[in-house]
Scaffold this motif. Structure first.
Motif, PDB file in Angstrom:
ATOM      1  N   THR A  91      81.931  17.132 -22.263  1.00 34.61           N
ATOM      2  CA  THR A  91      83.223  16.776 -21.660  1.00 34.61           C
ATOM      3  C   THR A  91      83.034  15.973 -20.380  1.00 34.61           C
ATOM      4  O   THR A  91      83.826  15.089 -20.072  1.00 34.61           O
ATOM      5  CB  THR A  91      84.050  18.037 -21.339  1.00 34.61           C
ATOM      6  N   ASP A  92      81.945  16.295 -19.634  1.00 35.37           N
ATOM      7  CA  ASP A  92      81.690  15.519 -18.421  1.00 35.37           C
ATOM      8  C   ASP A  92      81.395  14.059 -18.766  1.00 35.37           C
ATOM      9  O   ASP A  92      81.818  13.131 -18.071  1.00 35.37           O
ATOM     10  CB  ASP A  92      80.516  16.118 -17.642  1.00 35.37           C
ATOM     11  N   LEU A  93      80.646  13.880 -19.857  1.00 36.25           N
ATOM     12  CA  LEU A  93      80.304  12.516 -20.264  1.00 36.25           C
ATOM     13  C   LEU A  93      81.547  11.743 -20.700  1.00 36.25           C
ATOM     14  O   LEU A  93      81.612  10.530 -20.569  1.00 36.25           O
ATOM     15  CB  LEU A  93      79.291  12.563 -21.414  1.00 36.25           C
ATOM     16  N   LEU A 133      78.952  21.875 -24.314  1.00 35.77           N
ATOM     17  CA  LEU A 133      80.333  21.422 -24.268  1.00 35.77           C
ATOM     18  C   LEU A 133      80.685  20.859 -22.899  1.00 35.77           C
ATOM     19  O   LEU A 133      81.399  19.856 -22.765  1.00 35.77           O
ATOM     20  CB  LEU A 133      81.258  22.601 -24.618  1.00 35.77           C
ATOM     21  N   LYS A 134      80.136  21.509 -21.873  1.00 34.43           N
ATOM     22  CA  LYS A 134      80.383  21.063 -20.504  1.00 34.43           C
ATOM     23  C   LYS A 134      79.824  19.641 -20.300  1.00 34.43           C
ATOM     24  O   LYS A 134      80.491  18.758 -19.767  1.00 34.43           O
ATOM     25  CB  LYS A 134      79.728  22.056 -19.530  1.00 34.43           C
ATOM     26  N   VAL A 135      78.579  19.477 -20.766  1.00 33.74           N
ATOM     27  CA  VAL A 135      77.939  18.155 -20.640  1.00 33.74           C
ATOM     28  C   VAL A 135      78.747  17.117 -21.419  1.00 33.74           C
ATOM     29  O   VAL A 135      79.023  16.013 -20.931  1.00 33.74           O
ATOM     30  CB  VAL A 135      76.487  18.219 -21.160  1.00 33.74           C
ATOM     31  N   VAL A 154      76.024  30.617 -24.608  1.00 29.92           N
ATOM     32  CA  VAL A 154      75.735  29.917 -23.345  1.00 29.92           C
ATOM     33  C   VAL A 154      75.314  28.477 -23.633  1.00 29.92           C
ATOM     34  O   VAL A 154      75.753  27.534 -22.969  1.00 29.92           O
ATOM     35  CB  VAL A 154      74.637  30.676 -22.561  1.00 29.92           C
ATOM     36  N   LEU A 155      74.472  28.342 -24.644  1.00 32.83           N
ATOM     37  CA  LEU A 155      74.031  26.991 -25.031  1.00 32.83           C
ATOM     38  C   LEU A 155      75.232  26.123 -25.422  1.00 32.83           C
ATOM     39  O   LEU A 155      75.345  24.966 -25.027  1.00 32.83           O
ATOM     40  CB  LEU A 155      73.077  27.082 -26.215  1.00 32.83           C
ATOM     41  N   PHE A 156      76.107  26.721 -26.183  1.00 34.64           N
ATOM     42  CA  PHE A 156      77.286  26.000 -26.648  1.00 34.64           C
ATOM     43  C   PHE A 156      78.173  25.599 -25.464  1.00 34.64           C
ATOM     44  O   PHE A 156      78.635  24.461 -25.373  1.00 34.64           O
ATOM     45  CB  PHE A 156      78.068  26.890 -27.622  1.00 34.64           C
ATOM     46  N   ALA A 157      78.380  26.566 -24.554  1.00 33.31           N
ATOM     47  CA  ALA A 157      79.219  26.280 -23.389  1.00 33.31           C
ATOM     48  C   ALA A 157      78.608  25.169 -22.548  1.00 33.31           C
ATOM     49  O   ALA A 157      79.302  24.248 -22.091  1.00 33.31           O
ATOM     50  CB  ALA A 157      79.393  27.548 -22.559  1.00 33.31           C
ATOM     51  N   MET A 185      87.052  28.752 -21.207  1.00 31.52           N
ATOM     52  CA  MET A 185      86.644  27.347 -21.301  1.00 31.52           C
ATOM     53  C   MET A 185      87.871  26.436 -21.242  1.00 31.52           C
ATOM     54  O   MET A 185      87.795  25.300 -20.788  1.00 31.52           O
ATOM     55  CB  MET A 185      85.905  27.099 -22.616  1.00 31.52           C
ATOM     56  N   ILE A 236      85.422  24.433 -18.852  1.00 37.05           N
ATOM     57  CA  ILE A 236      84.942  23.169 -19.419  1.00 37.05           C
ATOM     58  C   ILE A 236      86.082  22.170 -19.575  1.00 37.05           C
ATOM     59  O   ILE A 236      86.024  21.069 -19.062  1.00 37.05           O
ATOM     60  CB  ILE A 236      84.263  23.436 -20.781  1.00 37.05           C
TER      61      ILE A 236
END
Lengths: 606, 436
Positions: free
Chosen positions: A93-95, A89-91, A83-86, B222, B156
């Motif tokens: 890719t958003d950046l 990764l989300k943050v 979950v931490l990794f996901a 993802m 993601i």
């Protein structure tokens, strides 16, 4: 992000390792524990062993539950890491997201459609193919269901599993009552003696009298008739003595010297040939089929070969057996009318001399880690089956005409690979068996125990021997004993110097011969138990020695026959070579030797 | 935007951490030295009728709210938070059961087995999403499905997949639902529930393989968004069919599309259909496609028959999944197993008083049902394949970017990309809104 990713990967790897360990620590699967428990069964009063089992059991369980806990905790850690990794990764890719741009890379619409219908078509064909594959690779076992075989909820009784087919010979199909009466009459004759009946009625010459046709009678053959043939494992009554004369002592199977004929064997088996009159019988089996073959013993021509199939209760998949035992180790038996064979599946089958199936039944697949190997015997209208399996000790007698159980006894002994022998003692025929721990004698007519001595141990392979009022039994890592076969039986003498693993001893003319698996043939004084001589052949001996025409024949696994004078001199007569390995016991008839090699069947003697 | 994602990630993390801390070992580690006593086994009480009704109300409420958020409010953020609620309530609190996807089997079994009754709540769980889909599209998938929610939250970096791959994969849900109905109708198994990849995660318990599969789906999700929904979900067959007829489906633009193409890559599920260039629809192309359409249309009965024949032939294989068939065949093939005291299935059968004849007779009846069912299943798959093949030659005019009604999950992501504002009054042209 990287830290959480690496953390997750590491935990996943550790979990995988732990999972494998968990399988290893499964308490019920622990080989060591099972071995210790097996040892305890043999020695139930061993307190030290009990304590050892307790300690080991606790250690295994501790290891198991610790691993379980580690797996569960690790799974949660991995989940959190994931979950931490996901999230990271989300943050990330958003950046790094760029401002949206109008769609430029446009898919070729028509081309994509063309590709799509081709793939859809391929998918449809694939699904159809898979369905057909599933259809043709599946076995419909429900179609193989025989209600009479396994009906009911309790343990199936043997009588329910018999399939009886009428004998083709019309003379045998009439007046069963009269037939039974006739059998009863003849069965009352003196044991061990031929009834004196003329067996031309069954010999197939067709010259039966009118009276015989009206009231057909199957004459019961005794030892006198059996002596003319080679009807069972180790000859008549399975005693290792043949009564034929002028047996050859030299040949060369490879070169064809002194070989009357040689034919290829269609299916493998460790069983030995048996002979009645002009016919020689062999059994064989592999994963595909179980067969009984009949040859003309004069020409080697295959007269018929029949499958033992469609037997109610027979397993559709073969039981696991080892290569050195196989699916067809027991030798068939013949009584002048029919040949009877048993296989590792527990199938017993009877064919008449023309190859017509008479009856067949399954005794329940034997629990046997090498494969069932006890050969059959026949006496007074009964087929004797020693059926000691991992589940229970058992012996039964089947009616030779119908396969129905005449008697069926449970015995308090372990699994055995030895075969029964017939002993004529004090006016009664006994079936004598060698098992762990019991060497015992049973009334052939009723199955009742006459005597027993708990003296044997281990995985018993050799059968007993008998002569002049003494039964001889032995097994590797146990002992060689001589027992008087009567109520109150006791060990008369015992020896530990030489013991056989597979070969059965033979007693003849005051001497006892025993062959060890490491190639030593030993001769004892049968009464006193003293060693007379020994001879080291330097080869492996699994086949049992046979005494014939004053000579002892023993086949080595390498196909070399060792021929020794059956007397106190210990003179080696010859060592003719077969040219291929052989594990079976030779059969003797009409001045010839019949030897089953690993690939071929030989008739020796011009 | 970044702060929003931080908050979301933190929330999900806290939920998992909380569940992890509260997850107890079912069998505490025995302490052999300290007189450990085996705890008594307890059976959890069934959910009360009142709470079951409450679940239906929650489901209805979530779908109604999702529909409002999508069609009226046009709020992707609202849909997102609603799906988080769904994940927590229907996923982790209700442990993923009951769910409309699995209810297919309950309804099927009730139809085929008169002795099996389902409650009105189960029936509503099955019907409500379909009714909503019929009128408003797949709003259930948007925010009311816990399986969809957990996958949606991990999307993601979705990659776009070629249309031929998607179309080929879209055949799988038809196979899955067909098998699920066949197995349920014959009382064999509820395979949708048995192979639910996320239920183990919701319950923080289950076979390692299934939990591993769930994690694998999430990792895959993802990059290939919502893999279970797009490639396997059997309920999607029904929802997609209903949604196909929906009148008030989600639209990318609130008014008229200006073909700016900004939304073209916004859908992580590749569910936006691009306009068909008029240059493509040449007379010869249309004629050729029409000819192929007719040919493949004529082949549909062939597909139906071939499918029915093939699958009915496989009835022996398929029926082996039924416990009675399996047991009877086992006892026929290996009768010695009757003596195996460690085989609980066999011992249970022997103690049941049922005879072997009865067992085999029942197994034969079941196998016969599979043969009949095989014809229906194969025929259905043949029909679906035939229609899918025909559809590859349909060239309808399309001038706007529009969501594919059958495949669209109504998640609302595309709405955020559209620069067109609400149409007001009787103005015919859209107003370009300022995008932040």
């Amino acid at each position: 992000m990287q830290i959480s990713g690496i953390f997750t990967l590491v935990v996943a790897a550790l979990l995988l390792i732990n999972f494998v360990q968990l399988k290893k620590y499964e308490p019920l699967e622990s080989q060591t524990l099972n071995t210790l428990v097996a040892q305890l069964e043999e020695d139930p009063r061993n307190e030290q062993l009990k304590e050892e089992i307790r300690d080991f059991d606790m250690m295994v369980r501790k290891a198991y539950f610790t691993s379980t806990w580690q797996v569960r905790t690790g799974a949660l850690l991995m989940l959190i890491g994931g979950v931490l990794f996901a999230g990271s990764l989300k943050v990330y890719t958003d950046l790094r997201r760029r401002i949206g741009v109008p769609d430029t890379a446009k898919e070729d619409f028509l081309k994509a459609r063309m590709t799509a219908w081709k793939w859809l078509l391929a998918t449809g064909i694939l699904v159809l193919g898979m369905a057909f594959f599933a259809a043709f690779s599946s076995t419909n076992y429900l179609e193989n269901y025989y209600p009479e075989a396994i009906a009911g909820t309790g343990p199936s009784t043997m009588d329910e599993t018999i399939e009886v087919i009428e004998i083709v010979d019309p003379a045998d199909t009439s007046a069963s009552g009269a037939l039974a009466g006739a059998i009863q009459d003849t069965a009352t004759g003196e044991p061990g003696q031929d009834t004196g009946a003329d067996d031309s009625a069954q010999a197939g010459d067709g010259q039966t009298t009118a009276a015989q046709q009206a009231v057909p009678v199957e004459k019961i053959h005794g030892l006198a008739e059996f002596k003319k043939h080679h009807n069972s494992f180790r000859g008549p009554m399975a005693l290792g003595v043949s009564y034929h004369k002028n047996i050859p002592t030299s040949w060369d199977g490879g070169a064809g010297t002194n070989v009357a004929w040689k034919v290829a064997i269609s299916k493998p088996g460790y069983n030995s040939p048996v002979i009645w009159g002009d016919k020689l019988f062999l059994a064989g089996a592999d994963e595909e089929a179980r067969i009984v073959s009949c040859y003309d013993r004069h020409s080697g021509q295959l007269l018929w070969e029949k499958k033992a199939d469609n037997i109610p209760g027979s397993p559709s998949t073969m039981p696991k057996v080892t290569d050195d035992t196989g699916l067809s180790a027991p030798t068939a038996v013949v009584d002048g009318y029919r040949v009877y064979a048993i296989f590792a599946t527990g199938d017993v089958i009877a064919f008449d001399f023309e190859g017509n199936r008479v009856w067949a039944r399954n005794l329940g697949v034997p629990q046997n880690h090498y494969g069932h190997s006890s050969s059959l015997l026949v006496w007074n209208g009964k087929v004797i089956v020693q059926y000691d399996t991992g589940k229970s000790g058992r012996m039964l007698a089947l009616d030779t005409k119908t396969g129905a159980s005449v008697w069926d006894i449970s015995r308090d002994n372990h699994i055995s690979w030895a075969s029964p022998i017939l002993v004529d003692y004090a006016g009664k025929i006994q079936v004598v068996t060698n098992t762990d721990p019991t060497v015992g004698g049973y009334d052939v007519e009723t199955g009742e125990e006459i005597w027993k001595v708990d003296v044997m141990m281990g995985e018993v392979g050799p059968s007993c021997a008998y002569a002049d009022g003494l039964v001889y039994a032995n097994n590797e890592y146990a002992s060689l004993v001589a027992i008087n076969p009567e109520p109150g039986a006791a060990v008369q003498w015992e020896s530990y110097d030489y013991l056989s693993e597979a070969a059965s001893p033979v007693a003849y003319n005051g001497l006892l011969y025993l062959a060890t698996s490491y190639g030593v043939l030993v001769c004892y004084d049968a009464k006193a138990g003293e060693q007379v001589w020994e001879m080291d052949f330097g080869t492996t001996l699994y086949s049992s020695p046979m005494v014939v025409d004053g000579k002892l024949y023993i086949m080595g696994n390498d196909g070399v026959m060792h021929i020794v004078k059956a007397d106190r001199s210990g003179t080696l007569i010859g060592e003719p070579v077969l040219g291929e390995p052989s594990y079976a016991i030779p059969a003797f008839a009409g001045g010839k030797i019949y030897i089953r090699g690993s690939e071929s069947l030989y008739c020796i003697g011009e | 935007m970044i702060r929003k994602n931080y908050r979301l990630g933190f929330l999900v993390l806290m939920v998992f951490a909380f569940l992890a801390l509260n997850a107890q070992q079912r069998f505490p580690k025995p302490e052999f030295e300290s007189g450990y006593e085996q705890p008594n086994t307890t059976t959890p009480e069934p959910r009360t009728a009142g709470m079951e009704v409450f679940d239906v109300i929650v489901l209805f409420g979530v779908m109604a709210l999702a529909t409002w958020l999508i069609l009226k409010k046009r709020s992707r953020r609202g849909v997102l938070w609603l799906s988080v609620f769904t994940l927590l309530y229907f996923g982790f609190y209700r442990n993923g059961c009951i769910c409309p996807i699995g209810s297919i089997q309950n309804v099927t079994l009730a139809l085929f087995d008169p002795g099996y009754k389902i409650s009105i709540t189960v029936l509503l769980f099955f019907l409500l999403p379909l009714v909503f889909a019929l009128f408003y599209g797949r709003t259930f998938c948007a925010a009311a499905c816990p399986l969809g929610a957990i996958q949606d939250l991990v999307v993601i970096r979705p990659i776009s997949v070629s249309s031929w791959v998607r179309k080929t994969l879209s055949f799988i849900p038809h196979i899955y639902i067909g098998l699920a109905i066949l197995f349920a109708a014959t009382g064999t198994d509820f395979i949708i529930c048995r192979y639910d990849p996320f239920v183990g995660i919701f319950r923080t318990d289950g076979p390692y393989l299934m939990i591993g599969l769930g994690i694998a789906f999430l990792v895959l999700g993802m990059f290939f968004a919502r893999p279970y929904c797009r490639v396997f979900c059997p309920y999607s067959v029904l929802l997609g069919f209903m949604s196909h007829f929906s009148k008030k489906h989600i639209t990318i633009t609130p008014s008229e599309c200006i073909n700016c193409k900004l939304c073209a890559n916004s859908c992580p599920f590749d569910a936006i259909e691009a306009p068909i260039d008029e240059k493509v629809r040449t007379e010869s192309t249309v004629r050729k496609n029409l000819r192929n359409y007719v040919i493949f249309g004529l082949l549909v009965p062939v597909w139906i028959f071939a499918g029915g024949f093939a699958v009915s032939k496989a009835h022996v294989f398929l029926s082996k999944a039924h416990p009675d068939v399996y047991l009877s065949e086992l006892l026929i093939a290996q009768p010695e197993l009757r003596e195996d005291t460690e085989n609980l299935d066999i011992q249970a059968f022997l103690e049941s008083g049922k005879s072997m004849d009865q067992l085999v007779e029942e197994a034969s009846v079941i196998r016969s049902k599979f043969r009949t069912g095989g014809w229906y299943l194969g025929g259905y798959l043949g029909l679906v394949l035939g229609i899918m093949l025909m559809n590859q030659f349909v060239l309808r005019k399309r001038k706007d970017y529009i969501p594919h009604k059958r495949d669209c999950f109504s998640c609302g992501r595309c709405m955020d990309y559209c620069p067109v504002g609400e149409q007001s009054g009787d103005r015919k042209s859209g107003i370009v809104k300022a995008k932040q």
